[in-house]
Design an enzyme around this catalytic site. Structure first.
Site, mmCIF file in Angstrom:
data_model
loop_
_atom_site.group_PDB
_atom_site.id
_atom_site.type_symbol
_atom_site.label_atom_id
_atom_site.label_comp_id
_atom_site.label_asym_id
_atom_site.label_seq_id
_atom_site.Cartn_x
_atom_site.Cartn_y
_atom_site.Cartn_z
ATOM 1 N N LYS A 168 -63.594 -44.792 24.481
ATOM 2 C CA LYS A 168 -62.726 -45.841 25.018
ATOM 3 C C LYS A 168 -61.252 -45.533 24.757
ATOM 4 C CE LYS A 168 -65.212 -48.785 27.205
ATOM 5 N NZ LYS A 168 -65.121 -48.665 28.684
ATOM 6 N N ALA A 196 -65.158 -59.962 27.171
ATOM 7 C CA ALA A 196 -65.903 -60.806 28.099
ATOM 8 C C ALA A 196 -67.370 -60.771 27.730
ATOM 9 C CB ALA A 196 -65.722 -60.304 29.531
ATOM 10 N N SER A 198 -70.809 -59.887 28.463
ATOM 11 C CA SER A 198 -71.445 -58.966 29.410
ATOM 12 C C SER A 198 -72.636 -58.326 28.706
ATOM 13 C CB SER A 198 -70.451 -57.892 29.848
ATOM 14 O OG SER A 198 -70.206 -57.028 28.758
ATOM 15 N N ASP A 524 -25.468 -26.233 16.028
ATOM 16 C CA ASP A 524 -25.598 -27.252 17.071
ATOM 17 C C ASP A 524 -26.906 -27.019 17.812
ATOM 18 O OD1 ASP A 524 -25.535 -29.001 19.135
ATOM 19 O OD2 ASP A 524 -23.610 -28.366 19.952
ATOM 20 N N PRO A 527 -30.856 -29.982 22.145
ATOM 21 C CA PRO A 527 -31.827 -29.414 23.093
ATOM 22 C C PRO A 527 -31.251 -29.195 24.493
ATOM 23 C CG PRO A 527 -32.717 -31.381 22.023
ATOM 24 C CD PRO A 527 -31.293 -31.287 21.600
ATOM 25 N N LEU A 528 -30.125 -29.830 24.786
ATOM 26 C CA LEU A 528 -29.464 -29.647 26.083
ATOM 27 C C LEU A 528 -29.213 -28.176 26.391
ATOM 28 C CD1 LEU A 528 -27.976 -31.173 28.415
ATOM 29 C CD2 LEU A 528 -25.920 -31.103 26.989
ATOM 30 N N HIS A 529 -29.129 -27.377 25.335
ATOM 31 C CA HIS A 529 -28.786 -25.969 25.513
ATOM 32 C C HIS A 529 -29.994 -25.043 25.451
ATOM 33 C CE1 HIS A 529 -24.849 -27.645 25.004
ATOM 34 N NE2 HIS A 529 -25.143 -28.053 23.782
ATOM 35 N N ILE A 544 -27.472 -25.784 29.624
ATOM 36 C CA ILE A 544 -26.081 -25.344 29.758
ATOM 37 C C ILE A 544 -25.591 -24.746 28.440
ATOM 38 C CG2 ILE A 544 -25.583 -27.053 31.553
ATOM 39 C CD1 ILE A 544 -24.055 -28.679 29.425
ATOM 40 N N GLY A 547 -20.275 -26.273 24.820
ATOM 41 C CA GLY A 547 -18.841 -26.234 25.087
ATOM 42 C C GLY A 547 -18.131 -25.395 24.033
ATOM 43 N N PHE A 577 -13.149 -29.749 27.705
ATOM 44 C CA PHE A 577 -14.271 -29.192 28.478
ATOM 45 C C PHE A 577 -14.286 -29.900 29.830
ATOM 46 C CE2 PHE A 577 -15.307 -29.124 23.950
ATOM 47 C CZ PHE A 577 -15.343 -27.749 23.769
HETATM 48 C C1 HDC Z 1 -25.324 -35.955 19.412
HETATM 49 C C2 HDC Z 1 -24.719 -35.172 18.321
HETATM 50 C C3 HDC Z 1 -23.376 -34.638 18.626
HETATM 51 C C4 HDC Z 1 -23.474 -33.312 19.193
HETATM 52 C C5 HDC Z 1 -22.146 -32.885 19.733
HETATM 53 C C6 HDC Z 1 -22.286 -31.581 20.397
HETATM 54 C C7 HDC Z 1 -22.575 -31.767 21.808
HETATM 55 C C8 HDC Z 1 -22.788 -30.429 22.486
HETATM 56 O O1 HDC Z 1 -24.027 -29.854 22.090
HETATM 57 C C9 HDC Z 1 -22.796 -30.769 23.922
HETATM 58 C C10 HDC Z 1 -22.107 -29.781 24.739
HETATM 59 O O2 HDC Z 1 -21.655 -28.765 24.322
HETATM 60 S S1 HDC Z 1 -21.961 -30.181 26.383
HETATM 61 C C11 HDC Z 1 -21.147 -28.790 27.112
HETATM 62 C C12 HDC Z 1 -19.673 -28.864 27.110
HETATM 63 N N1 HDC Z 1 -19.120 -29.970 27.829
HETATM 64 C C13 HDC Z 1 -19.202 -30.078 29.170
HETATM 65 O O3 HDC Z 1 -19.810 -29.280 29.851
HETATM 66 C C14 HDC Z 1 -18.497 -31.247 29.803
HETATM 67 C C15 HDC Z 1 -17.746 -30.811 31.004
HETATM 68 N N2 HDC Z 1 -17.007 -31.931 31.541
HETATM 69 C C16 HDC Z 1 -17.462 -32.724 32.511
HETATM 70 O O4 HDC Z 1 -18.543 -32.480 33.034
HETATM 71 C C17 HDC Z 1 -16.640 -33.895 32.958
HETATM 72 O O5 HDC Z 1 -15.310 -33.717 32.516
HETATM 73 C C18 HDC Z 1 -17.134 -35.246 32.374
HETATM 74 C C19 HDC Z 1 -18.596 -35.505 32.853
HETATM 75 C C20 HDC Z 1 -17.092 -35.234 30.862
HETATM 76 C C21 HDC Z 1 -16.250 -36.368 32.891
HETATM 77 O O6 HDC Z 1 -16.218 -36.320 34.276
HETATM 78 P P1 HDC Z 1 -16.070 -37.669 35.156
HETATM 79 O O7 HDC Z 1 -17.106 -38.647 34.734
HETATM 80 O O8 HDC Z 1 -16.023 -37.248 36.573
HETATM 81 O O9 HDC Z 1 -14.709 -38.240 34.670
HETATM 82 P P2 HDC Z 1 -13.304 -38.202 35.417
HETATM 83 O O10 HDC Z 1 -13.363 -39.137 36.585
HETATM 84 O O11 HDC Z 1 -12.893 -36.786 35.640
HETATM 85 O O12 HDC Z 1 -12.367 -38.810 34.306
HETATM 86 C C22 HDC Z 1 -12.511 -40.144 33.855
HETATM 87 C C23 HDC Z 1 -11.707 -40.321 32.603
HETATM 88 O O13 HDC Z 1 -12.282 -39.546 31.539
HETATM 89 C C24 HDC Z 1 -11.343 -38.549 31.094
HETATM 90 N N3 HDC Z 1 -12.107 -37.308 30.901
HETATM 91 C C25 HDC Z 1 -12.695 -36.565 31.850
HETATM 92 N N4 HDC Z 1 -13.290 -35.475 31.284
HETATM 93 C C26 HDC Z 1 -13.028 -35.540 29.975
HETATM 94 C C27 HDC Z 1 -13.342 -34.700 28.877
HETATM 95 N N5 HDC Z 1 -14.012 -33.547 29.021
HETATM 96 N N6 HDC Z 1 -12.918 -35.051 27.650
HETATM 97 C C28 HDC Z 1 -12.186 -36.185 27.472
HETATM 98 N N7 HDC Z 1 -11.851 -37.034 28.484
HETATM 99 C C29 HDC Z 1 -12.275 -36.712 29.721
HETATM 100 C C30 HDC Z 1 -10.337 -38.412 32.227
HETATM 101 O O14 HDC Z 1 -9.099 -37.953 31.745
HETATM 102 C C31 HDC Z 1 -10.287 -39.845 32.748
HETATM 103 O O15 HDC Z 1 -9.554 -40.667 31.856
HETATM 104 P P3 HDC Z 1 -8.036 -41.066 32.208
HETATM 105 O O16 HDC Z 1 -8.070 -41.568 33.611
HETATM 106 O O17 HDC Z 1 -7.713 -42.080 31.190
HETATM 107 O O18 HDC Z 1 -7.252 -39.792 32.070
#
Ligand code: HDC
Length: 632
Positions: A168, A196, A198, A524, A527-529, A544, A547, A577
């Site tokens: 079950k 039920a 049965s 770091d 798992p995203l990477h 990916i 960063g 980034f």
């Molecule tokens: C959990 C435990 C902790 C672990 C930490 C470690 C984590 C790591 O393992 C993870 C990684 O390495 S991830 C890889 C590296 N990073 C990336 O690839 C991100 C790339 N950036 C993006 O895709 C977009 O910028 C994105 C998606 C970030 C933003 O894009 P949009 O949503 O299109 O935003 P947009 O319209 O361009 O802007 C809106 C406002 O946000 C500000 N902004 C944009 N990108 C930013 C960024 N990268 N950093 C800081 N601020 C950012 C813009 O300036 C805007 O704000 P404002 O209008 O006030 O200027």
């Protein structure tokens, strides 16, 4: 009644429908317009014999009431034939109710292999056969409703029902996986644990109770689960005598055992009360939920005994032996709560030890010394080199001993797969030592509402054993989907590059496995990477690159072109980034030197600065922008 739930045009197979619960389902569904295959082998409660009369009687009842039904006398072990009956007579199949069952109750020490096998074959194997035969039709038509029948004997255990209870609970496991597989195609699979009167309960319940627990009290819930208006799947319901309730898993907060030390039974005994505590429970619903605390601990989380995973020597061995072969993904979390409460949150400080091997691995993982004949970067990767030294950007790795605590900050609930690194700033008062034990402290300095996401700013200070600061990191994390909480937008970053040809351009080809190497060298372990399934949750079709790996490549390029690979000249580095990078892409770092007398020196900087940006060449995307290295 206007809002009566109707099933006109639908076809159901109900196994074990010659009596009890199955009959009640058949009568109710037929009355609501379902064409029913009334399947019943007609055997005894113990599964012996066969007779057509049980199914025939129910078909007659349905027809007498104006409904449509056909009898099937096949064993559920021949599930294909039962489903074929539906296709032959009604041309389709929409609903499957796996209800057939027999009993072979006996205490375990008397249970024979035959007792076990018979029960398994009717309940679990039979459920598999019938469902498996229906599955392709349900998937292809993009519609299906399946109900499995489990039992309290399986959910909780019952004396004399080891065989029955196992089968079950097996049906529940089957349903849970099918719910996941079927959801996209609108094939919903739920499970009931009915109580039920049965043939199966009359041996274990008093007669007046059996009479009171009418199958008709269970049938409405089953019919609802089979209706097209139901959108729930993968759930379990206890139901009987007009009462129905959903059942779910509950898990305690658990204890974090110290991975940095050898795990012993005594450590478990010490934590036994905490392991068993349910004061502040969680309700995991998916394997991702289930893995979350495990990943936290492996990331150097709460049970890491205050010791990060980068350390050479003792930390290295104890840590590695506990790592899973493939890292478990993190759980999705709901965005909710008052995010602003998280501002000012202080992380639990973490100490880590690093040495030559960590520095060398890190340097290799950001592309140092790809040409072994080029001696200029050997000092970063070869500890016997007389001027062995730390690549300055190694300093960005310190925060990872405690950063993962961010998944447990009150008020800050989010899906970790949606977290991206936003920006990074690192400053070093002096070159990093080639071995040290350092302590990291961190707090959330601010959280900005950027509309499309929340930008979480973390200040992380790193001090050596004497308490002297050796690095300061400001980490900004962009959590997609968490914006719109009504917080401040924060400063808007602006930067410009000189309107002239760059002073240097550096090409680095990353490897397809670059992220897999970088995760080990940097601490770091996101798992995203590494995990394609996790990356998919984050919206990427493959893992990916970190960063900070790109950041390390760019920092190396600046150090090489403008500071003669001398860390003593490297004061700080920052960058945003802007786009993700896929491992295997070519990074092109473009650099402009600007000094106190340069076009960009109006802000009074007293040393030389290098502005840079970095592009993923194959996609022609700027991946790092606003890059600045300050040199002395
Ligand atoms: C959990 C435990 C902790 C672990 C930490 C470690 C984590 C790591 O393992 C993870 C990684 O390495 S991830 C890889 C590296 N990073 C990336 O690839 C991100 C790339 N950036 C993006 O895709 C977009 O910028 C994105 C998606 C970030 C933003 O894009 P949009 O949503 O299109 O935003 P947009 O319209 O361009 O802007 C809106 C406002 O946000 C500000 N902004 C944009 N990108 C930013 C960024 N990268 N950093 C800081 N601020 C950012 C813009 O300036 C805007 O704000 P404002 O209008 O006030 O200027």
């Amino acid at each position: 009644m206007n809002n009566q739930l109707r099933f006109d045009g639908r076809v159901a197979v109900i196994t074990g429908a010659g009596g009890g619960l199955g009959r009640a389902y058949a009568l109710l569904l037929a009355a609501r317009g379902v064409a029913v295959v009334v399947n019943d082998l007609g055997g005894s409660r113990h599964g012996e014999g066969a007779a057509t009369s049980a199914a025939d009687r129910v078909v007659e009842e349905i027809e007498a009431a104006g409904g449509e039904a056909v009898a099937s006398y096949d064993s559920v072990e021949d599930g294909g034939r039962i489903i074929q009956t539906a296709l032959d007579h009604f041309g389709r199949i929409d609903i499957v109710i796996n209800n057939a069952g027999i009993l072979r109750d006996t205490s375990f020490h008397k249970m024979t292999a035959d007792d076990w096998e018979r029960i398994y074959r009717v309940h679990l194997y039979g459920g598999f056969q019938v469902t498996h035969a229906a599955w392709p039709h349900l998937r292809d038509q993009g519609y299906g409703r399946i109900v499995m029948t489990s039992s309290a004997a399986g959910l909780y255990g019952n004396f004399g029902q080891a065989n029955y209870g196992a089968a079950k609970l097996g049906l529940l496991g089957l349903a849970n996986s099918l719910a996941v597989e079927g959801q996209k195609r609108n094939v919903l699979v739920n499970t009931i644990a009915p109580l039920a009167g049965s043939r199966l309960t009359e041996t274990i319940l008093p007669p007046d109770m059996v009479a009171a627990l009418k199958p008709e009290y269970v049938a409405p819930l089953v019919a609802y689960l089979c209706h097209e208006s139901n959108s729930d799947t993968g759930q379990v319901f206890e139901v009987g005598a007009g009462w129905a309730a959903r059942l779910r898993w509950q898990r305690g907060r658990g204890a974090f055992l110290p991975l940095a030390e050898a795990l012993t039974p005594e450590a478990v005994a010490d934590q036994w009360t905490t392991i068993q505590n349910f004061d502040d429970p969680t309700y995991p619903e998916t394997p991702l939920d289930s893995f979350a605390p495990v990943v936290e601990n492996l990331q150097g989380g709460r049970g890491a005994g205050g010791q990060g995973r980068m350390g050479a020597g003792e930390t290295e061995n104890a840590g590695e032996s506990n790592l899973p072969r493939s890292p478990a993904p993190l759980p999705p979390r709901a965005a909710s709560g008052d995010i602003s409460d998280a501002i000012g949150h202080e992380f639990e400080p973490k100490t880590l030890t690093y040495g030559e091997k960590d520095l060398s691995l890190y340097a290799l993982s950001v592309g140092a010394a790809v040409d072994p004949l080029d001696a200029s970067e050997l000092p970063f990767v070869y500890e016997l080199n007389s001027s062995f030294r730390a690549l300055p950007t190694f300093g960005v790795a310190f925060p990872f001993s405690l950063l993962w605590q961010i998944t447990d900050v009150p008020g800050l609930k989010f899906n970790p797969a949606l977290l991206l690194h936003g920006e990074q700033y690192l400053s070093l008062p002096r070159p990093l030592p080639t071995a040290a034990t350092v302590t990291n402290t961190a707090r959330i300095a601010n959280i900005y509402d950027k509309g499309s996401g929340a930008l979480v700013l973390l200040d992380v200070h790193t001090a050596d054993e004497s308490g002297q600061e050796i690095a300061y990191n400001q980490v900004s994390l962009f959590i997609r989907g968490l914006g719109g909480f009504g917080g401040e937008r924060g400063p808007s970053a602006t930067w410009a590059l000189p309107d002239r040809a760059p002073d240097a351009v550096h090409h680095d080809r990353t490897n397809a496995n670059q992220a897999l190497l970088y995760r080990l060298s940097s601490g770091d372990r996101n798992p995203l990477h590494a995990d394609p399934a996790f990356a998919a949750v984050g919206g990427f079709d493959r893992p990916i690159l970190h960063g900070l790996c790109t950041f390390g490549f760019a920092g190396r390029a600046v150090l090489r072109h403008f500071a003669g690979n001398d860390p003593a000249r490297f004061r700080s580095i920052r960058a945003r980034f802007t786009r993700h990078v896929f491992p295997g892409e070519t990074l092109v770092t473009t650099m402009w030197a600007v000094g106190t007398d340069g076009a960009f020196a109006a802000d009074g900087a007293d040393g030389q600065r290098v502005l840079f940006q970095c592009k993923a060449a194959e996609r022609d995307e700027i991946v790092l922008s606003g890059g600045v290295v300050e040199l002395t």
